[in-house]
Design an enzyme around this catalytic site. Structure first.
Site, PDB file in Angstrom:
ATOM      1  N   SER A 130       0.829  -1.209   0.000  1.00  0.00           N
ATOM      2  CA  SER A 130       0.000   0.000   0.000  1.00  0.00           C
ATOM      3  C   SER A 130       0.858   1.252   0.000  1.00  0.00           C
ATOM      4  O   SER A 130       1.950   1.269   0.569  1.00  0.00           O
ATOM      5  CB  SER A 130      -0.893  -0.013   1.250  1.00  0.00           C
ATOM      6  OG  SER A 130      -1.503   1.247   1.432  1.00  0.00           O
ATOM      7  N   TYR A 155      -1.914  -0.824  10.876  1.00  0.00           N
ATOM      8  CA  TYR A 155      -2.210  -1.454   9.581  1.00  0.00           C
ATOM      9  C   TYR A 155      -1.089  -1.122   8.589  1.00  0.00           C
ATOM     10  O   TYR A 155      -0.514  -2.011   7.966  1.00  0.00           O
ATOM     11  CB  TYR A 155      -3.558  -0.970   9.024  1.00  0.00           C
ATOM     12  CG  TYR A 155      -3.646  -1.190   7.529  1.00  0.00           C
ATOM     13  CD1 TYR A 155      -3.419  -0.142   6.642  1.00  0.00           C
ATOM     14  CD2 TYR A 155      -3.878  -2.454   7.012  1.00  0.00           C
ATOM     15  CE1 TYR A 155      -3.443  -0.352   5.272  1.00  0.00           C
ATOM     16  CE2 TYR A 155      -3.902  -2.677   5.646  1.00  0.00           C
ATOM     17  CZ  TYR A 155      -3.671  -1.610   4.785  1.00  0.00           C
ATOM     18  OH  TYR A 155      -3.675  -1.820   3.422  1.00  0.00           O
ATOM     19  N   LYS A 159       2.075  -3.494   6.547  1.00  0.00           N
ATOM     20  CA  LYS A 159       2.457  -3.512   5.130  1.00  0.00           C
ATOM     21  C   LYS A 159       3.962  -3.248   4.999  1.00  0.00           C
ATOM     22  O   LYS A 159       4.665  -3.907   4.241  1.00  0.00           O
ATOM     23  CB  LYS A 159       1.673  -2.455   4.339  1.00  0.00           C
ATOM     24  CG  LYS A 159       0.206  -2.776   4.157  1.00  0.00           C
ATOM     25  CD  LYS A 159      -0.004  -4.101   3.433  1.00  0.00           C
ATOM     26  CE  LYS A 159      -1.460  -4.470   3.302  1.00  0.00           C
ATOM     27  NZ  LYS A 159      -1.640  -5.810   2.719  1.00  0.00           N
TER      28      LYS A 159
HETATM   29  C1  WQD Z   1      -9.686   9.306   1.463  1.00  0.00           C
HETATM   30  C2  WQD Z   1      -9.958  10.772   1.788  1.00  0.00           C
HETATM   31  C3  WQD Z   1     -10.386  11.198   4.102  1.00  0.00           C
HETATM   32  C4  WQD Z   1     -14.214   9.169   4.431  1.00  0.00           C
HETATM   33  C5  WQD Z   1      -7.096   4.185   3.070  1.00  0.00           C
HETATM   34  C6  WQD Z   1      -6.021   3.390   3.707  1.00  0.00           C
HETATM   35  C7  WQD Z   1      -5.079   2.868   2.649  1.00  0.00           C
HETATM   36  C8  WQD Z   1      -5.863   2.138   1.607  1.00  0.00           C
HETATM   37  C9  WQD Z   1      -6.918   3.038   1.000  1.00  0.00           C
HETATM   38  C10 WQD Z   1      -5.857  -0.234   2.020  1.00  0.00           C
HETATM   39  C11 WQD Z   1      -9.282  11.215   3.071  1.00  0.00           C
HETATM   40  C12 WQD Z   1     -11.595  11.551   3.249  1.00  0.00           C
HETATM   41  C13 WQD Z   1     -13.017   9.656   3.929  1.00  0.00           C
HETATM   42  C14 WQD Z   1     -15.242  10.081   4.814  1.00  0.00           C
HETATM   43  C15 WQD Z   1     -13.844  11.904   4.159  1.00  0.00           C
HETATM   44  N1  WQD Z   1      -6.449   0.970   2.146  1.00  0.00           N
HETATM   45  N2  WQD Z   1     -12.856  11.006   3.797  1.00  0.00           N
HETATM   46  N3  WQD Z   1     -15.023  11.414   4.652  1.00  0.00           N
HETATM   47  O1  WQD Z   1      -7.336   7.024   4.145  1.00  0.00           O
HETATM   48  O2  WQD Z   1      -6.517   7.663   1.797  1.00  0.00           O
HETATM   49  O3  WQD Z   1      -6.519   5.316   2.492  1.00  0.00           O
HETATM   50  O4  WQD Z   1      -7.764   3.456   2.078  1.00  0.00           O
HETATM   51  O5  WQD Z   1      -4.810  -0.474   1.496  1.00  0.00           O
HETATM   52  O6  WQD Z   1      -4.168   2.022   3.278  1.00  0.00           O
HETATM   53  O7  WQD Z   1      -5.307   4.226   4.568  1.00  0.00           O
HETATM   54  O8  WQD Z   1      -8.678   6.436   2.062  1.00  0.00           O
HETATM   55  O9  WQD Z   1     -11.049   6.598   1.474  1.00  0.00           O
HETATM   56  O10 WQD Z   1     -10.415   6.482   3.936  1.00  0.00           O
HETATM   57  O11 WQD Z   1      -9.956   8.567   2.646  1.00  0.00           O
HETATM   58  O12 WQD Z   1     -13.669  13.131   4.046  1.00  0.00           O
HETATM   59  O13 WQD Z   1     -16.353   9.693   5.275  1.00  0.00           O
HETATM   60  O14 WQD Z   1     -11.363  10.947   2.001  1.00  0.00           O
HETATM   61  O15 WQD Z   1     -10.212  12.170   5.121  1.00  0.00           O
HETATM   62  O16 WQD Z   1      -8.854  12.560   2.909  1.00  0.00           O
HETATM   63  P1  WQD Z   1      -7.228   6.717   2.693  1.00  0.00           P
HETATM   64  P2  WQD Z   1     -10.096   6.962   2.561  1.00  0.00           P
END
Ligand code: WQD
Length: 343
Positions: A130, A155, A159
């Site tokens: 990741s 998590y 990785k």
């Molecule tokens: C994306 C953006 C949130 C939800 C994660 C894991 C990573 C990978 C992909 C596995 C951020 C914003 C989110 C919400 C929001 N997973 N957001 N409101 O955190 O970049 O990555 O998923 O491999 O390891 O860390 O993805 O989709 O959670 O967030 O504003 O209800 O959307 O703050 O800026 P992230 P995400």
């Protein structure tokens, strides 16, 4: 002479990314064996895969934390040509509250799997890594040479440690050939809308929360922070269609099977190379679906980095892979999937 059908083990093959990879492997003529403990997936996905490809993968319900079960499995399947390893816990927030569940599940499973792969005649592994390993990179876009930082969560650390365990094993055992794929943000669903992301409970990730809000399951979307140093104040990510991501796995496995890899441990960033802010995702969703989203700005989420998007030159040039589907394609497919599972 009939070409040999290569047999690939996909651990976590009934999960979101795993199931899409199984479909693409079958499309490419690979034979597939799935191991899944069904802790974060459902057996119905097996029938859905058959519904798409017409081919039923072999399935065994196995918990990779049980060393003896893993050893017995490989005694029954010593003719495996390659392994793609997805089976792991992957909720960032949960890992902060329950780190030992993550270290036990993600690390023990990997070690037991490697101990068995090391005995195979054909030792070829694709590891699901990741972009989390980069933390907040100093330079954007992020290349594979970027510094591996202190992960933001247990998590993310599993990785980073997982990659190191595999790297050390490849150094000690030159017969083991591995490609680690560092995913950016997988989103979307297969065009059939019969496989896709099935978050249990409240979705942690942005796109499933958007589609559940769009369909009325969630009252509104909270955008975590609009005071970041980005053009519109919201965080930027590289959202890649899960089908493009799945195809990267079949290409990487073919590279190993055909022994085209130049090192026995290779790493590739798998993203679109394009960054999109949360607001841009929300607006693109409205544009492609016509659905108005109810949202408001909330506090920043702990652990979030400001911006991440991939430098994809290495995967483009050496792996011969590039993403083809757009953010809008992915959002539309996610919306079709959400409507299908709620119908
Ligand atoms: C994306 C953006 C949130 C939800 C994660 C894991 C990573 C990978 C992909 C596995 C951020 C914003 C989110 C919400 C929001 N997973 N957001 N409101 O955190 O970049 O990555 O998923 O491999 O390891 O860390 O993805 O989709 O959670 O967030 O504003 O209800 O959307 O703050 O800026 P992230 P995400």
């Amino acid at each position: 002479m009939a070409t040999k059908i290569h047999k690939i083990l996909v651990t976590g093959g009934l999960g979101y990314i795993g199931s899409h990879v199984v479909v693409e492997l079958q499309n490419k003529g690979f034979g597939v064996v799935i191991i899944d403990d069904l802790s974060n997936s459902s057996l119905s996905v097996l029938d859905r895969i058959v519904g798409i490809t017409g081919i039923k993968p072999v399935f065994e319900k196995i918990d990779l934390k049980e060393k003896k079960s893993v050893t017995d499995f490989f005694i029954r399947h010593e003719d495996i040509d390659g392994v793609i390893h997805f089976a792991a816990s992957k909720a960032v927030g949960e890992s902060v509250n329950n780190p030992l569940k993550y270290y036990e599940n993600n690390i023990h499973s990997l070690v037991y799997l490697l101990q068995e792969i090391n005995k195979l005649a054909s030792q070829k592994l694709i590891f699901s890594s990741s972009c989390t390993v980069y933390g907040q990179a100093d330079e954007l876009p992020i290349s594979e040479e970027a510094q591996i930082k202190e992960p933001e969560s247990p998590y993310g650390n599993t990785k980073k440690v997982g990659e190191q365990i595999i790297k050390d094993t490849c150094s000690a055992n030159t017969l083991l050939n591995t490609i680690a794929l560092r995913y950016f943000n997988p989103i979307g669903a297969h065009e059939s809308a019969t496989i896709g992301e099935l978050p249990i409970g409240t979705p942690q990730n942005l796109v499933p929360f958007v589609t559940q809000t769009g369909i009325g399951l969630r009252e509104k979307l909270s955008i975590f922070g609009n005071d970041y140093p980005t053009p519109d104040g919201t965080c930027i990510r590289d959202y890649i269609h899960v089908v493009d991501l799945a195809k990267a796995h079949t290409i990487a496995m073919e590279r190993l099977i055909e022994e085209k890899n130049t090192e026995n441990y290779e790493v590739y960033n798998i993203g679109t190379g394009k960054g999109s802010s949360v607001l841009e995702v929300v607006n693109a969703f409205k544009k492609v679906t016509g659905v108005r989203l109810n949202y408001s700005f909330a506090e920043r989420r702990a652990g979030d980095i400001i911006s991440a998007y991939a430098d994809t030159k290495k995967a483009n040039r050496i792996l011969g892979w590039k993403s083809e589907l757009t953010l809008k394609d992915a959002l539309l497919s996610a919306w079709k999937w959400e409507k299908k599972i709620r119908s």
